[in-house]
Design an enzyme around this catalytic site. Structure first.
Site, mmCIF file in Angstrom:
data_model
loop_
_atom_site.group_PDB
_atom_site.id
_atom_site.type_symbol
_atom_site.label_atom_id
_atom_site.label_comp_id
_atom_site.label_asym_id
_atom_site.label_seq_id
_atom_site.Cartn_x
_atom_site.Cartn_y
_atom_site.Cartn_z
ATOM 1 N N CYS A 34 -1.665 32.956 11.787
ATOM 2 C CA CYS A 34 -1.305 33.573 13.074
ATOM 3 C C CYS A 34 -0.878 32.536 14.099
ATOM 4 C CB CYS A 34 -2.489 34.374 13.585
ATOM 5 S SG CYS A 34 -2.910 35.638 12.420
ATOM 6 N N GLU A 35 0.216 31.878 13.837
ATOM 7 C CA GLU A 35 0.791 30.920 14.782
ATOM 8 C C GLU A 35 2.298 30.912 14.582
ATOM 9 O OE1 GLU A 35 -0.779 27.427 15.988
ATOM 10 O OE2 GLU A 35 -2.747 27.638 15.052
ATOM 11 N N ARG A 47 3.133 19.567 7.112
ATOM 12 C CA ARG A 47 4.200 18.624 7.497
ATOM 13 C C ARG A 47 5.359 19.255 8.273
ATOM 14 N NH1 ARG A 47 6.961 15.685 5.072
ATOM 15 N NH2 ARG A 47 6.513 13.803 6.249
ATOM 16 N N TYR A 49 5.417 17.398 11.813
ATOM 17 C CA TYR A 49 6.399 16.311 11.939
ATOM 18 C C TYR A 49 7.843 16.814 11.894
ATOM 19 C CZ TYR A 49 2.229 14.090 9.906
ATOM 20 O OH TYR A 49 0.963 13.710 9.592
ATOM 21 N N GLU A 108 0.829 -1.213 0.000
ATOM 22 C CA GLU A 108 0.000 0.000 0.000
ATOM 23 C C GLU A 108 0.861 1.260 0.000
ATOM 24 O OE1 GLU A 108 -1.921 -0.555 3.758
ATOM 25 O OE2 GLU A 108 -3.243 -2.133 3.045
ATOM 26 N N PRO A 109 1.685 1.463 -1.020
ATOM 27 C CA PRO A 109 2.540 2.651 -1.002
ATOM 28 C C PRO A 109 1.765 3.932 -1.312
ATOM 29 C CG PRO A 109 2.846 1.448 -3.056
ATOM 30 C CD PRO A 109 1.873 0.646 -2.232
ATOM 31 N N GLY A 110 2.107 4.989 -0.623
ATOM 32 C CA GLY A 110 1.487 6.296 -0.889
ATOM 33 C C GLY A 110 2.571 7.328 -1.155
ATOM 34 N N TYR A 159 0.694 13.793 1.295
ATOM 35 C CA TYR A 159 0.326 14.367 2.596
ATOM 36 C C TYR A 159 0.488 15.892 2.579
ATOM 37 C CZ TYR A 159 0.846 9.415 3.601
ATOM 38 O OH TYR A 159 0.750 8.050 3.544
HETATM 39 N N1 LLP Z 1 -1.199 1.671 4.669
HETATM 40 C C1 LLP Z 1 -1.598 2.074 5.884
HETATM 41 C C2 LLP Z 1 -2.443 1.181 6.692
HETATM 42 C C3 LLP Z 1 -1.190 3.325 6.377
HETATM 43 O O1 LLP Z 1 -1.576 3.696 7.590
HETATM 44 C C4 LLP Z 1 -0.374 4.171 5.576
HETATM 45 C C5 LLP Z 1 0.037 5.477 6.051
HETATM 46 C C6 LLP Z 1 -0.001 3.721 4.288
HETATM 47 C C7 LLP Z 1 -0.425 2.466 3.879
HETATM 48 C C8 LLP Z 1 0.835 4.530 3.362
HETATM 49 O O2 LLP Z 1 2.135 4.645 3.804
HETATM 50 P P1 LLP Z 1 3.259 5.359 2.914
HETATM 51 O O3 LLP Z 1 3.561 4.477 1.724
HETATM 52 O O4 LLP Z 1 2.722 6.660 2.466
HETATM 53 O O5 LLP Z 1 4.416 5.483 3.812
HETATM 54 N N2 LLP Z 1 0.778 12.369 7.277
HETATM 55 C C9 LLP Z 1 2.038 11.707 7.534
HETATM 56 C C10 LLP Z 1 2.020 10.262 7.073
HETATM 57 C C11 LLP Z 1 0.920 9.440 7.665
HETATM 58 C C12 LLP Z 1 0.951 8.000 7.223
HETATM 59 C C13 LLP Z 1 -0.249 7.283 7.670
HETATM 60 N N3 LLP Z 1 -0.371 5.959 7.174
HETATM 61 C C14 LLP Z 1 3.154 12.483 6.849
HETATM 62 O O6 LLP Z 1 2.897 13.501 6.237
HETATM 63 O O7 LLP Z 1 4.304 12.097 6.974
#
Ligand code: LLP
Length: 411
Positions: free
Chosen positions: A340-341, A311, A315, A272-274, A369
Site C-alpha cells: 500500500c504505497e 531497488r 534508487y 570487495e566485489p558484490g 541487493y
Molecule cells: N565494500 C564496501 C565497503 C561497500 O560499502 C560495498 C557496498 C561493497 C564493498 C560492495 O560494492 P559492489 O561491488 O556491490 O558495488 N543497496 C545498494 C548498494 C549498496 C552498496 C553498499 N556498499 C543497491 O542496491 O544498489
C-alpha cells in the site's frame, strides 16, 4: 545464463516456468555458474600478483551462495557480526574475512577477534580506541587497515556514493598519515593495511583508478615513515549493465588497469566485489495478478513488491522485466506490487510484453541487493530462493511462513 530457448526463458539448463510452478512466486532464482564465473574473472585477472577477492556479503548473503564462493577460495567483506556468522555457517575461512563499516560495536569486534579474521577496516579514531581496548581484554592483536576517504567522485547514485568529503565514510586521506602515527602507539592494534571504497554501481572505473593512485601514494608515504603496510583493500567491484543500453567494462580489463597502478608497492591487494558477482546471476520471478487501466495509465499488478525488491523505488533503478514464456505484442505499463504505497513499483512506463493474469515474469539483475534488502513490510513473508547449477536446481531458502512472521513476538 538467462536465455530463451523455444520461447521459454531458461536459467542455465533449467526452464524458469517449471521453478515458478513448483516453488510459487515471488521467488529469487540464481545461476551458480554465473556467480562462479564472475568470481573467477576477478581472481584470475590478478594473476601472480598476491591478492584476495573478498566477496561483499551484503550483496547476497544466502548461505548457499556464500558456500559456493567459499569453495572457490573467496574471502569475504562483512559489515556486521551477523554477516560473519553467515560466513562461518557457510564454511568461509575467517582468516580471509575483512570487517568494514562505520559503526562496529564492541561485541561485534570481540566476536570477529575471537574468530581470527584477517583485518578490520577502521573508519575513525574513536573506533580504533574501542578496538584497541577490546583486543586488549582478549589479549589479542587486531590487524587494521584505516579506511581512507580519497575525495574522488564515483559518479553514481548519491545514496551509494561514498568517497567524497561530505560522506560519513573513512578518514580524510590528507589526515591519514597523522592518524597512522598516533595509532601506532596503540598496543593491541597492528596497522597492516590501507583501505578505501568510493561507491557502488560504477560503470566508468576511471574514478576507482584515481582513488587507487591516491591510496598507493599514501601507502608509499606510510612505508617510508616506517609503517609495515602489507595490504591494500580497494573496495567494491564494477557496476553492471541493468539497461541494455548500458555497458559494463569487462572485469578483466578493470583489474588489469588496477594492477598497473598497484604492482609497484609490493603489497597484497584485496577487492570487495558484490554486485558484479551476484547481480546478473539472479532474477526475481513474479506472477501477474491483475491488469488494470486508469484514465491515464496501464497497470500490471504482480505478486512481488517493494518489500521483495526495493531497488526500483529506493534508487530509481531499472530492471529489465521479461515474460517466462515469450508473448506476442507489447504494452506500456507500470509494473506494481500489492504493497500500500505509491512507491511500490518494479517498473514505470515500461514498454514490455503484453502479459495477462496468471503469466509469470522475471525481473532481471536482481541477484545483488535483492533478497538481502527484502523485508516483511505489510506482513509479507519473504520469498523463496533457488540455486540453479546446470540442469539441477534446489531451494536454498524456503519461503517464509505466516508463523515465521510472528516468531519471537510476545503478546
Ligand atoms: N565494500 C564496501 C565497503 C561497500 O560499502 C560495498 C557496498 C561493497 C564493498 C560492495 O560494492 P559492489 O561491488 O556491490 O558495488 N543497496 C545498494 C548498494 C549498496 C552498496 C553498499 N556498499 C543497491 O542496491 O544498489
Amino acid at each position: 545464463m538467462f536465455d530463451y530457448k523455444d520461447g521459454k526463458l531458461f536459467c542455465e539448463e533449467v526452464e524458469l516456468d517449471g521453478i515458478a510452478q513448483q516453488c510459487g512466486t515471488p521467488c529469487y532464482v540464481y545461476s551458480a555458474n554465473s556467480m562462479v564465473e564472475a568470481y573467477r574473472q576477478y581472481d584470475q585477472a590478478f594473476g601472480e600478483l598476491p591478492h584476495q577477492v573478498c566477496y561483499a556479503v551484503k550483496a547476497n548473503s544466502s548461505t548457499a551462495v556464500l558456500a559456493l564462493l567459499a569453495r572457490e577460495g573467496a574471502g569475504f567483506d562483512i559489515v556486521s557480526g551477523g554477516e560473519l556468522f553467515r560466513v562461518l555457517k557457510a564454511g568461509g575461512e575467517p582468516c580471509k574475512v575483512v570487517f568494514s563499516g562505520v559503526g562496529k560495536t564492541a561485541e561485534e569486534m570481540a566476536y570477529a577477534l575471537r574468530q581470527g579474521i584477517h583485518s578490520f577496516n577502521c573508519e575513525s579514531e574513536s573506533e580504533l580506541l574501542v578496538l584497541n581496548t577490546v583486543a586488549g581484554q582478549l589479549d589479542l592483536k587486531a590487524h587494521v587497515s584505516l579506511r581512507v576517504n580519497p575525495d574522488v567522485d564515483a559518479v553514481t547514485h548519491p545514496y551509494i556514493s561514498t568517497g567524497l568529503k561530505d560522506h560519513k565514510f573513512g578518514i580524510d586521506i590528507a589526515e591519514a598519515p597523522a592518524v597512522y602515527l598516533r595509532a601506532a602507539e596503540l598496543e593491541n592494534i597492528e596497522l597492516t593495511g590501507v583501505s578505501c571504497h568510493i561507491g557502488s554501481q560504477i560503470l566508468d572505473y576511471a574514478p576507482i583508478l584515481e582513488a587507487a593512485e591516491r591510496v598507493m601514494n599514501l601507502v608509499e608515504e606510510l612505508q617510508l615513515a616506517g609503517h609495515a603496510i602489507s595490504h591494500v583493500d580497494l573496495g567494491g567491484g564494477l557496476g553492471i549493465a541493468y539497461k541494455s543500453a548500458d555497458a559494463a567494462p569487462p572485469i578483466a580489463e578493470f583489474i588489469a588497469a588496477l594492477r598497473s597502478r598497484i604492482e609497484r608497492a609490493g603489497v597484497t591487494v584485496m577487492v570487495e566485489p558484490g554486485r558484479s558477482i551476484a547481480g546478473p546471476a539472479g532474477v526475481l520471478l513474479t506472477k501477474v495478478l491483475y491488469r488494470k487501466q486508469s484514465p491515464k495509465k496501464e497497470f500490471i499488478i504482480v505478486d512481488a513488491a517493494m518489500n521483495d525488491l526495493i531497488r526500483p523505488t529506493l534508487y530509481q533503478s531499472h530492471h529489465e522485466i521479461l515474460p517466462l514464456l515469450e508473448t506476442a505484442g507489447t504494452v506500456t505499463a507500470d509494473v506494481v506490487g500489492p504493497v500500500c504505497e505509491t512507491g511500490d513499483f518494479l517498473a514505470r512506463n515500461r514498454e514490455m510484453a503484453d502479459v495477462q493474469p496468471g503469466d509469470f515474469l522475471a525481473v532481471k539483475d536482481a541477484g545483488a541487493y535483492g533478497f538481502s534488502q527484502a523485508s516483511n513490510y505489510n506482513a509479507r513473508p519473504r520469498p523463496a530462493e533457488v540455486l540453479v547449477f546446470g540442469q539441477y536446481w534446489r531451494v536454498i531458502r524456503e519461503r517464509e511462513t505466516l508463523e515465521d512472521l510472528v516468531r519471537g513476538e510476545l503478546i
